[in-house]
Motif scaffolding. Structure first.
Motif, mmCIF file in Angstrom:
data_model
loop_
_atom_site.group_PDB
_atom_site.id
_atom_site.type_symbol
_atom_site.label_atom_id
_atom_site.label_comp_id
_atom_site.label_asym_id
_atom_site.label_seq_id
_atom_site.Cartn_x
_atom_site.Cartn_y
_atom_site.Cartn_z
ATOM 1 N N PHE A 240 46.375 47.786 60.320
ATOM 2 C CA PHE A 240 47.024 46.941 59.321
ATOM 3 C C PHE A 240 46.054 45.968 58.650
ATOM 4 C CE2 PHE A 240 51.652 47.282 61.064
ATOM 5 C CZ PHE A 240 51.610 48.638 60.808
ATOM 6 N N PRO A 241 45.346 45.125 59.407
ATOM 7 C CA PRO A 241 44.447 44.171 58.733
ATOM 8 C C PRO A 241 43.281 44.841 58.011
ATOM 9 C CG PRO A 241 44.167 44.055 61.121
ATOM 10 C CD PRO A 241 45.375 44.892 60.869
ATOM 11 N N VAL A 242 42.818 45.983 58.531
ATOM 12 C CA VAL A 242 41.714 46.680 57.862
ATOM 13 C C VAL A 242 42.160 47.194 56.496
ATOM 14 C CG1 VAL A 242 40.262 48.743 57.950
ATOM 15 C CG2 VAL A 242 40.476 47.293 59.970
ATOM 16 N N ILE A 243 43.376 47.748 56.430
ATOM 17 C CA ILE A 243 43.909 48.234 55.155
ATOM 18 C C ILE A 243 44.127 47.075 54.191
ATOM 19 C CG2 ILE A 243 45.907 49.320 54.073
ATOM 20 C CD1 ILE A 243 46.178 51.008 56.638
ATOM 21 N N GLU A 244 44.689 45.987 54.702
ATOM 22 C CA GLU A 244 44.895 44.802 53.865
ATOM 23 C C GLU A 244 43.564 44.288 53.332
ATOM 24 O OE1 GLU A 244 47.627 42.927 53.127
ATOM 25 O OE2 GLU A 244 49.204 43.873 54.305
ATOM 26 N N LEU A 245 42.579 44.244 54.212
ATOM 27 C CA LEU A 245 41.270 43.730 53.839
ATOM 28 C C LEU A 245 40.606 44.614 52.786
ATOM 29 C CD1 LEU A 245 39.516 41.321 54.729
ATOM 30 C CD2 LEU A 245 38.341 42.865 56.293
ATOM 31 N N ALA A 246 40.740 45.923 52.945
ATOM 32 C CA ALA A 246 40.141 46.848 51.983
ATOM 33 C C ALA A 246 40.750 46.674 50.597
ATOM 34 C CB ALA A 246 40.328 48.287 52.468
ATOM 35 N N MET A 247 42.072 46.572 50.539
ATOM 36 C CA MET A 247 42.739 46.396 49.253
ATOM 37 C C MET A 247 42.388 45.053 48.626
ATOM 38 S SD MET A 247 44.833 47.687 47.006
ATOM 39 C CE MET A 247 46.045 48.842 47.623
ATOM 40 N N ASP A 248 42.400 43.996 49.438
ATOM 41 C CA ASP A 248 42.082 42.662 48.914
ATOM 42 C C ASP A 248 40.643 42.599 48.409
ATOM 43 O OD1 ASP A 248 44.618 41.864 49.523
ATOM 44 O OD2 ASP A 248 44.086 40.836 51.376
ATOM 45 N N PHE A 249 39.721 43.184 49.155
ATOM 46 C CA PHE A 249 38.321 43.174 48.739
ATOM 47 C C PHE A 249 38.131 43.931 47.432
ATOM 48 C CE2 PHE A 249 35.190 42.102 52.355
ATOM 49 C CZ PHE A 249 35.823 40.888 52.524
ATOM 50 N N THR A 250 38.833 45.038 47.292
ATOM 51 C CA THR A 250 38.719 45.816 46.055
ATOM 52 C C THR A 250 39.178 44.999 44.857
ATOM 53 O OG1 THR A 250 39.096 47.881 47.271
ATOM 54 C CG2 THR A 250 39.419 47.935 44.890
ATOM 55 N N VAL A 251 40.332 44.367 44.997
ATOM 56 C CA VAL A 251 40.878 43.567 43.894
ATOM 57 C C VAL A 251 40.007 42.345 43.619
ATOM 58 C CG1 VAL A 251 42.854 42.212 43.126
ATOM 59 C CG2 VAL A 251 43.226 44.355 44.340
ATOM 60 N N PHE A 252 39.639 41.613 44.671
ATOM 61 C CA PHE A 252 38.820 40.412 44.496
ATOM 62 C C PHE A 252 37.478 40.744 43.849
ATOM 63 C CE2 PHE A 252 40.963 38.217 48.361
ATOM 64 C CZ PHE A 252 42.083 37.995 47.586
ATOM 65 N N SER A 253 36.868 41.834 44.282
ATOM 66 C CA SER A 253 35.558 42.212 43.753
ATOM 67 C C SER A 253 35.645 42.579 42.278
ATOM 68 C CB SER A 253 34.981 43.385 44.550
ATOM 69 O OG SER A 253 34.789 43.034 45.900
ATOM 70 N N ILE A 254 36.666 43.361 41.921
ATOM 71 C CA ILE A 254 36.818 43.762 40.521
ATOM 72 C C ILE A 254 37.054 42.550 39.634
ATOM 73 C CG2 ILE A 254 38.318 45.003 38.914
ATOM 74 C CD1 ILE A 254 38.682 47.136 41.042
ATOM 75 N N VAL A 255 37.923 41.643 40.078
ATOM 76 C CA VAL A 255 38.221 40.445 39.283
ATOM 77 C C VAL A 255 36.976 39.568 39.133
ATOM 78 C CG1 VAL A 255 39.537 38.296 39.242
ATOM 79 C CG2 VAL A 255 40.668 40.428 39.863
ATOM 80 N N SER A 256 36.263 39.343 40.230
ATOM 81 C CA SER A 256 35.082 38.473 40.196
ATOM 82 C C SER A 256 33.966 39.067 39.344
ATOM 83 C CB SER A 256 34.574 38.227 41.620
ATOM 84 O OG SER A 256 35.571 37.645 42.426
ATOM 85 N N LEU A 257 33.705 40.358 39.525
ATOM 86 C CA LEU A 257 32.634 41.004 38.765
ATOM 87 C C LEU A 257 32.991 41.138 37.288
ATOM 88 C CD1 LEU A 257 31.561 43.787 41.292
ATOM 89 C CD2 LEU A 257 30.409 41.623 40.802
ATOM 90 N N THR A 258 34.272 41.334 37.000
ATOM 91 C CA THR A 258 34.692 41.406 35.595
ATOM 92 C C THR A 258 34.499 40.062 34.904
ATOM 93 O OG1 THR A 258 36.329 43.112 36.136
ATOM 94 C CG2 THR A 258 36.598 41.956 34.047
ATOM 95 N N ALA A 259 34.829 38.979 35.601
ATOM 96 C CA ALA A 259 34.604 37.642 35.035
ATOM 97 C C ALA A 259 33.122 37.418 34.750
ATOM 98 C CB ALA A 259 35.130 36.582 36.000
ATOM 99 N N MET A 260 32.268 37.917 35.630
ATOM 100 C CA MET A 260 30.826 37.787 35.421
ATOM 101 C C MET A 260 30.369 38.618 34.221
ATOM 102 S SD MET A 260 27.856 38.341 38.264
ATOM 103 C CE MET A 260 28.787 37.307 39.380
ATOM 104 N N GLN A 261 30.989 39.781 34.033
ATOM 105 C CA GLN A 261 30.650 40.622 32.883
ATOM 106 C C GLN A 261 31.009 39.934 31.567
ATOM 107 O OE1 GLN A 261 29.128 43.860 32.739
ATOM 108 N NE2 GLN A 261 28.561 43.125 34.773
ATOM 109 N N PHE A 262 32.104 39.200 31.560
ATOM 110 C CA PHE A 262 32.482 38.458 30.353
ATOM 111 C C PHE A 262 31.453 37.374 30.040
ATOM 112 C CE2 PHE A 262 36.848 40.173 30.768
ATOM 113 C CZ PHE A 262 37.077 40.484 29.442
ATOM 114 N N ARG A 263 30.891 36.773 31.076
ATOM 115 C CA ARG A 263 29.854 35.765 30.856
ATOM 116 C C ARG A 263 28.600 36.399 30.259
ATOM 117 N NH1 ARG A 263 29.164 32.706 36.421
ATOM 118 N NH2 ARG A 263 27.588 31.605 35.193
ATOM 119 N N LEU A 264 28.225 37.560 30.780
ATOM 120 C CA LEU A 264 27.064 38.269 30.231
ATOM 121 C C LEU A 264 27.321 38.713 28.793
ATOM 122 C CD1 LEU A 264 26.142 40.497 33.322
ATOM 123 C CD2 LEU A 264 24.919 38.468 32.515
#
Length: 201
Positions: free
Chosen positions: A140-164
């Motif tokens: 359960f926590p591994v699946i939750e963590l995988a999904m959360d990391f995927t979403v958090f990473s995409i959002v964070s990296l996309t925000a950085m792309q907008f800055r670039l």
């Protein structure tokens, strides 16, 4: 697992509101993870395509000509890594406390001290059931963590792309007086902006 959780409440001698809430919460947590797994399985081609597109389309920080912005992006990545580490630490601390805290405190082999507070059939040994529950308990926590990391990473990296992208747009007319060169860079920025906006869908 859900069946055993419900059976514990039904076979309980003193059915209380707190017990009903605990049972309902337990069921919702399991349902939440099942929906996560289902979504990951059904949408796996789309998720894989999205990750490959991001890997191919995202601009590299190393290619940024502004050293200050480049350094700022690296600092942001460093902070994000520490946030992820802290998040993982807190998550697994809470998980371990919830799974093992009750049995370590009371030292009793009762259904309430199972990882999921579930009913134990008479023919089943407590420790066998306890060991078996480790499979879903850590899945359960591994699946939750995988999904959360995927979403958090995409959002964070996309925000950085907008800055670039913003920086590239600001200097687009300063690099050269050549109209063709400027149009090529403008087209590149326009295509990148379209791709980034497409991630919101």
């Amino acid at each position: 697992m859900t069946y055993l959780v419900v059976m514990l409440f039904l076979y309980s001698e003193d059915k209380t509101f707190i017990g009903a809430v605990a049972c309902f919460t337990n069921i919702l947590a399991q349902l939440h993870v099942v929906l996560y797994v289902t979504a990951l399985y059904v949408l796996r081609p789309n998720i894989l395509y999205l990750l490959k597109s991001i890997q191919h389309q995202f601009w590299e920080i190393e290619n940024c000509k502004d050293f200050k912005l480049q350094l700022d992006c690296y600092k942001t990545l460093h902070v994000l890594k520490w946030k992820y580490r802290i998040f993982c630490t807190l998550l697994f601390f809470c998980v371990l406390t919830y799974y093992y805290g009750r049995i370590l405190e009371s030292k009793e082999t009762t259904p309430e001290n199972m990882m999921f507070e579930s009913y134990i059939p008479k023919w089943m040994n407590f420790w066998v059931m306890f060991a078996w529950q480790h499979l879903p308990a850590y899945g359960f926590p591994v699946i939750e963590l995988a999904m959360d990391f995927t979403v958090f990473s995409i959002v964070s990296l996309t925000a950085m792309q907008f800055r670039l992208l913003r920086h590239e747009m600001e200097v687009i007319f300063k690099d050269s007086k050549d109209g063709i060169f400027v149009m090529d860079k403008f087209r590149k920025c326009s295509e990148h902006l379209t791709f980034l906006l497409g991630l919101k869908r």
